[in-house]
Write an enzyme that holds these catalytic residues in place. Structure first.
Site, PDB file in Angstrom:
ATOM      1  N   HIS A 142      -7.466  -3.620  -4.194  1.00  0.00           N
ATOM      2  CA  HIS A 142      -6.078  -3.233  -3.538  1.00  0.00           C
ATOM      3  C   HIS A 142      -6.065  -3.983  -2.102  1.00  0.00           C
ATOM      4  O   HIS A 142      -7.387  -4.383  -1.484  1.00  0.00           O
ATOM      5  CB  HIS A 142      -6.585  -1.716  -2.885  1.00  0.00           C
ATOM      6  CG  HIS A 142      -5.355  -0.796  -2.263  1.00  0.00           C
ATOM      7  ND1 HIS A 142      -4.204  -0.652  -3.067  1.00  0.00           N
ATOM      8  CD2 HIS A 142      -5.238  -0.616  -1.155  1.00  0.00           C
ATOM      9  CE1 HIS A 142      -3.410  -0.186  -2.299  1.00  0.00           C
ATOM     10  NE2 HIS A 142      -4.076  -0.051  -1.203  1.00  0.00           N
TER      11      HIS A 142
ATOM     12  N   ASP B  53      -8.425  -2.752  -8.411  1.00  0.00           N
ATOM     13  CA  ASP B  53      -8.109  -1.597  -7.355  1.00  0.00           C
ATOM     14  C   ASP B  53      -8.433  -0.338  -7.909  1.00  0.00           C
ATOM     15  O   ASP B  53      -8.031   0.017  -8.942  1.00  0.00           O
ATOM     16  CB  ASP B  53      -6.252  -1.592  -7.416  1.00  0.00           C
ATOM     17  CG  ASP B  53      -5.917  -0.858  -6.204  1.00  0.00           C
ATOM     18  OD1 ASP B  53      -6.751   0.249  -5.852  1.00  0.00           O
ATOM     19  OD2 ASP B  53      -4.730  -1.070  -5.856  1.00  0.00           O
TER      20      ASP B  53
ATOM     21  N   CYS C  49       0.929  -1.247   0.019  1.00  0.00           N
ATOM     22  CA  CYS C  49       0.200   0.108   0.040  1.00  0.00           C
ATOM     23  C   CYS C  49       1.003   1.188   0.000  1.00  0.00           C
ATOM     24  O   CYS C  49       1.617   1.536  -1.119  1.00  0.00           O
ATOM     25  CB  CYS C  49      -0.751  -0.063   1.348  1.00  0.00           C
ATOM     26  SG  CYS C  49      -2.076   1.226   1.368  1.00  0.00           S
TER      27      CYS C  49
END
Length: 291
Positions: A254, A219, A162
């Site tokens: 994600h 994502d 991330c």
């Protein structure tokens, strides 16, 4: 135990609600808990600029590696800081023979694990952490490792998730001693400011080590279009850029490796983790395969 050396147990059974960032609660029942058996695992203090010290979580095998040393993996936290998931990732890496260390890269700005919501976390902490600060603190972490004869910093990789995925690209352009990087769903393009002057796509001519980028096609924050934009840029970059690879998982979004969150995709996470280990091995940072 599976072939990555990870124990999976129901979260309620394990009874470990502590240690995770407040902003990620409640934690999923799929949460992976890796034991510290045969590891030297725990918090250490890393000297940094200005006479301060930075906390870091370290996990290293107790068994002796080649020449008494273990290849190093720097682990860069998610946006949520140095919480239990990141510490668990260090233990997983140590189970594969690595000296894994995750510094608390927000320590000057505050404790991200105590912030209850993401908007406040971004406003009060994350936005104030400059890239220059992060590069310097990672350098300090490497310097600290050089004082531990168990750490082989000549065989060193970096991985991040991330927020930390973006940092992997930046640090791979910063540190000439890195052998490899693995960036998990880290931002590649976007707005810049004085504290964050460049995006990974701006650094393709400066990479010192090839990076494996692991992304999810679903994502919403890092669209596939930006991944393809980076792929084109890498092909025109330097040798390390040209040998970097981007892999997109069609069924993931994600945070697909974040087993404590609903975004977790266990199938893709297992595949990507194996690909990361193989990438490190290919580029001179070997791991210990599990039977």
């Amino acid at each position: 135990m599976d072939d990555t050396g990870i124990n999976r147990r129901g979260f309620a059974t394990a009874g470990l609600a502590t240690g995770f960032a407040l902003a990620v609660l409640p934690v999923s029942a799929q949460t992976i808990i890796t034991d510290a058996d045969d590891l030297d695992a725990g918090m250490v203090q890393v000297p940094v600029a200005g006479g301060a010290t930075m906390a870091a979580y370290r996990a290293v095998p107790k068994r002796t590696g080649k020449g008494g040393h273990h290849p190093v993996v720097l682990v860069v936290q998610e946006i949520f800081g140095l919480h239990e998931h990141i510490r668990d990732l260090c233990r997983r890496l140590a189970k594969s023979g690595y000296y894994a260390i995750a510094p608390d890269l927000y320590f000057r700005q505050g404790d991200a694990t105590k912030v209850p919501d993401i908007p406040t976390l971004i406003r009060d902490i994350v936005s104030k952490v400059s890239d220059a600060q992060v590069m310097a603190d990672l350098d300090a972490t490497v310097a600290h490792l050089k004082t531990d004869n168990r750490a082989d910093t000549q065989r060193m990789a970096i991985t991040g998730f991330c927020w930390g995925g973006r940092i992997v690209w930046l640090y791979s352009a910063h540190n000439p001693d890195l052998k490899a990087g693995a960036a998990w769903y880290g931002r590649l393009v976007g707005n810049t400011d004085a504290d964050h002057p460049k995006n990974p796509i701006d650094l393709v001519d400066q990479l010192n080590a090839p990076v494996l980028g692991l992304y999810g096609a679903k994502d919403e924050g890092i669209p596939v279009a930006s991944v393809e934009q980076m792929r084109t840029a890498l092909a025109k970059g330097n040798k390390a850029a040209d040998t970097s690879e981007l892999r997109v998982f069609p069924e993931s979004g994600h945070g697909f490796n974040a087993d404590y969150r609903p975004s977790y995709n266990p199938v893709d996470a297992k595949i990507a983790w194996k690909q990361m280990l193989e990438w490190f091995n290919k580029h001179g940072v070997p791991y210990v395969p599990h039977a």
